[in-house]
Design an enzyme around this catalytic site. Sequence first.
Site, mmCIF file in Angstrom:
data_model
loop_
_atom_site.group_PDB
_atom_site.id
_atom_site.type_symbol
_atom_site.label_atom_id
_atom_site.label_comp_id
_atom_site.label_asym_id
_atom_site.label_seq_id
_atom_site.Cartn_x
_atom_site.Cartn_y
_atom_site.Cartn_z
ATOM 1 N N LYS A 115 2.319 4.560 1.558
ATOM 2 C CA LYS A 115 2.454 5.060 2.924
ATOM 3 C C LYS A 115 2.157 6.554 2.897
ATOM 4 C CE LYS A 115 5.218 4.778 7.084
ATOM 5 N NZ LYS A 115 5.371 6.137 7.562
ATOM 6 N N GLU B 35 0.851 -1.193 0.000
ATOM 7 C CA GLU B 35 0.000 0.000 0.000
ATOM 8 C C GLU B 35 0.881 1.234 0.000
ATOM 9 O OE1 GLU B 35 -2.316 -0.299 3.544
ATOM 10 O OE2 GLU B 35 -3.416 -2.044 2.811
ATOM 11 N N ARG C 113 -2.887 9.340 11.658
ATOM 12 C CA ARG C 113 -3.737 8.157 11.728
ATOM 13 C C ARG C 113 -5.113 8.531 12.257
ATOM 14 N NH1 ARG C 113 -1.577 2.860 12.473
ATOM 15 N NH2 ARG C 113 -3.230 1.356 12.032
ATOM 16 N N ARG D 141 2.812 -3.927 17.429
ATOM 17 C CA ARG D 141 3.824 -3.520 16.468
ATOM 18 C C ARG D 141 4.564 -4.793 16.065
ATOM 19 N NH1 ARG D 141 5.863 1.363 15.431
ATOM 20 N NH2 ARG D 141 5.245 2.352 17.365
ATOM 21 N N ARG E 224 -4.788 8.434 16.791
ATOM 22 C CA ARG E 224 -4.015 7.229 17.082
ATOM 23 C C ARG E 224 -4.021 6.892 18.576
ATOM 24 N NH1 ARG E 224 2.010 6.085 15.070
ATOM 25 N NH2 ARG E 224 2.642 4.845 16.835
ATOM 26 N N GLU F 286 -5.569 7.154 7.183
ATOM 27 C CA GLU F 286 -4.672 8.276 7.406
ATOM 28 C C GLU F 286 -5.346 9.526 6.826
ATOM 29 O OE1 GLU F 286 -1.737 7.444 8.921
ATOM 30 O OE2 GLU F 286 -0.287 8.988 8.386
ATOM 31 N N PHE G 226 -7.301 2.598 4.745
ATOM 32 C CA PHE G 226 -6.578 1.416 4.296
ATOM 33 C C PHE G 226 -7.007 0.140 5.001
ATOM 34 C CE2 PHE G 226 -3.583 3.888 7.023
ATOM 35 C CZ PHE G 226 -3.586 3.053 8.132
ATOM 36 N N LYS H 233 7.019 -1.010 7.389
ATOM 37 C CA LYS H 233 7.212 0.215 6.600
ATOM 38 C C LYS H 233 8.572 0.069 5.943
ATOM 39 C CE LYS H 233 8.197 2.286 11.032
ATOM 40 N NZ LYS H 233 7.891 3.201 12.058
HETATM 41 P P1 AMP Z 1 5.563 5.348 11.462
HETATM 42 O O1 AMP Z 1 4.689 6.457 11.965
HETATM 43 O O2 AMP Z 1 6.744 5.806 10.687
HETATM 44 O O3 AMP Z 1 5.850 4.335 12.534
HETATM 45 O O4 AMP Z 1 4.721 4.535 10.373
HETATM 46 C C1 AMP Z 1 3.539 3.910 10.691
HETATM 47 C C2 AMP Z 1 2.391 4.848 10.424
HETATM 48 O O5 AMP Z 1 2.251 5.073 9.034
HETATM 49 C C3 AMP Z 1 1.059 4.290 10.800
HETATM 50 O O6 AMP Z 1 0.806 4.417 12.163
HETATM 51 C C4 AMP Z 1 0.107 5.136 9.981
HETATM 52 O O7 AMP Z 1 -0.205 6.312 10.688
HETATM 53 C C5 AMP Z 1 0.947 5.525 8.777
HETATM 54 N N1 AMP Z 1 0.475 4.935 7.517
HETATM 55 C C6 AMP Z 1 0.448 5.589 6.340
HETATM 56 N N2 AMP Z 1 -0.021 4.811 5.360
HETATM 57 C C7 AMP Z 1 -0.320 3.615 5.909
HETATM 58 C C8 AMP Z 1 -0.844 2.385 5.394
HETATM 59 N N3 AMP Z 1 -1.145 2.219 4.107
HETATM 60 N N4 AMP Z 1 -1.007 1.364 6.281
HETATM 61 C C9 AMP Z 1 -0.686 1.513 7.584
HETATM 62 N N5 AMP Z 1 -0.197 2.640 8.118
HETATM 63 C C10 AMP Z 1 -0.006 3.689 7.294
#
Ligand code: AMP
Length: 607
Positions: free
Chosen positions: A288, A286, A293, A457, A316, A345, A385, A463
């Site tokens: 990002k 998907e 969130r 997690r 979140r 998001e 998503f 990611k």
């Molecule tokens: P990070 O904040 O860098 O830990 O990355 C995870 C966050 O990316 C998630 O908590 C979401 O807020 C965001 N995110 C963006 N796009 C997506 C997606 N397609 N699926 C899941 N999380 C996503």
Amino acid sequence: MQFAEFAARASEMEAEPADLATVALVRDLFRESGKELDTVARFVQGRVFPAWDSTTLDIGPRLLREALARAAERNVTADDVEERLAEEGEIGAVAAGYDFGGQRGLAAFSGGDGGGSLTVREVDETLRELAAATGAGSEDRKLNTLFGLFNRASPEEARFLARLVLGEMRIGVGEGTVRDAIAEAFLVDGTERPAEADDENVEERRDGAEEGEEPAVRAADEHLAAVERALQVSNDYGMVAVMAREVGIEGLRAVRLDVGRPVQAMLAQAGTVTDALDEWGEVAVERKFDGARVQVHAGGGAGGGTDDASVSVFSRNMDDVTDALPEIAEFVAERVDVPLILDGEVVAVDDDGSPLPFQEVLRRFRRKHDVDRMREEVRLELHAFDCLHADGEDLLDAPVTERHARLAETLPADAVSDLLISDDEEEIAAFETDSLDAGHEGIMLKNPDSTYSPGDRGKNWLKRKPDVETVDLAVTGAEWGEGRRANHLGTFLLSARTDEGGKGDGKGGEGDGTGYATIGKVATGITDEKLAELSELLEPEIASEDGQTVELNPAVVFEVGYEEIQRSPTYSSGYALRFPRFVAVREDKDAEDADSLERIERLAESQ
Ligand code: AMP
């Protein structure tokens, strides 16, 4: 239960250094809590409200200091309390240091009685009333009510009351402790082993037990899992404790999502496409999104119709942010006609619809006033998503693919994140390029078969990590494209320089040992525009053609990102780049300046 009893138990927990023994103390307290079990299960964690509920007591340290001063001996001021706090470092210790109960005031329920008369229920009800107090004079009412509580508290009660008011018990009882204690208190009989568990599942806890004491039976994994699961779904320790006691393990397993009650968001780890493909075979990819969130709940309540009022948007952290993001609630209310919980998001966009930095979204999230003006200033878009619940059906246990399909059935396509299911590195790389070109942050990689585990997690959502290294490689071959790209070269064959490499002697080609050794192909990371440019650059270097395949004289150098270098028989170098992506043309380099095979070997070894 008397609040004094609760405070005495909390003291014991605070003094107990061993984790297992703390669990046992909490377990015993739960077993003896009777009708107040739900409250006690929250109180041990310093909570009055369940975790999903964003209601707060809204009592700041200043108000608390004033209440303590009023309940304390004559002549104590809020400043004195503050001074003591600076010495003691902790409000519970300060509260326990005063001799309450000598004061009489309007709100003192019964004047000072030296403590012991408060019940857990009364404390809970009083604090809930405090939380509900708003408007003119509410500060005074809160102060009076708090004063009344402290006026009836013994030093030990005051210690935990003060901490409870500030939401921090400091007794070493975390979420894991409460989970274990619930399982041990109600799912495992203290003397019998659970009938359905086999010996391996049940660990007898002898370590915490004194000589001669009957060893307690520890909850089996399945008990803990059932409690954990119910907690994830409900975010209410009080409710789960009561359910464990009243309806047992099967009842806990049957706990369902409630539209309107937020769940914890599933989280992601950093990972690579290589890992994902190796682990799962196929990957759900998907975009990002670089935003914030949200979890959107629509159409809760009986009947399940969707109007604006039935849509809630949570952050979140499960805070209710509906009022700050009215267009998201409106968007969903207009388009969704079944009860729904979606995960997604929210992204801020400019007038062209291109994403803006995520700080812009945060400006909207925090906004309490002037929401309408901000709404004009920062436009928001929802990218959903995931789907946790649709039309009466919980989907937490359904795989990613099914949850996404339900989402696509329920929401208009423009709000649903694209999903690519692929086992092909090149296709995934193309999707990533496309995402980056559209201004998104990159890609997310999900195990297509995985369920939604709230708060986790885990390894099922990755990611993609940005590449750490790039390599500079000579382009020694290419293929003519197809369809729209038929007139362009694409899929470029990359080579590292070998020892024999030197100016003028390289002809490239696979395994011919003429100075360049092939190491991979790069087809993606390249826009149509760039592709036309590259074709122009490379066509003069065509040495021979065989159908769609061309051999190129090594002349042009590409900078290429990758995730891993693997040993591979496919290419003449004996190595292959995994997930190679085009970064740039190194205009400043000739083919003989390309990275040597030696460097590739070193990089491969150092991984
Ligand atoms: P990070 O904040 O860098 O830990 O990355 C995870 C966050 O990316 C998630 O908590 C979401 O807020 C965001 N995110 C963006 N796009 C997506 C997606 N397609 N699926 C899941 N999380 C996503």
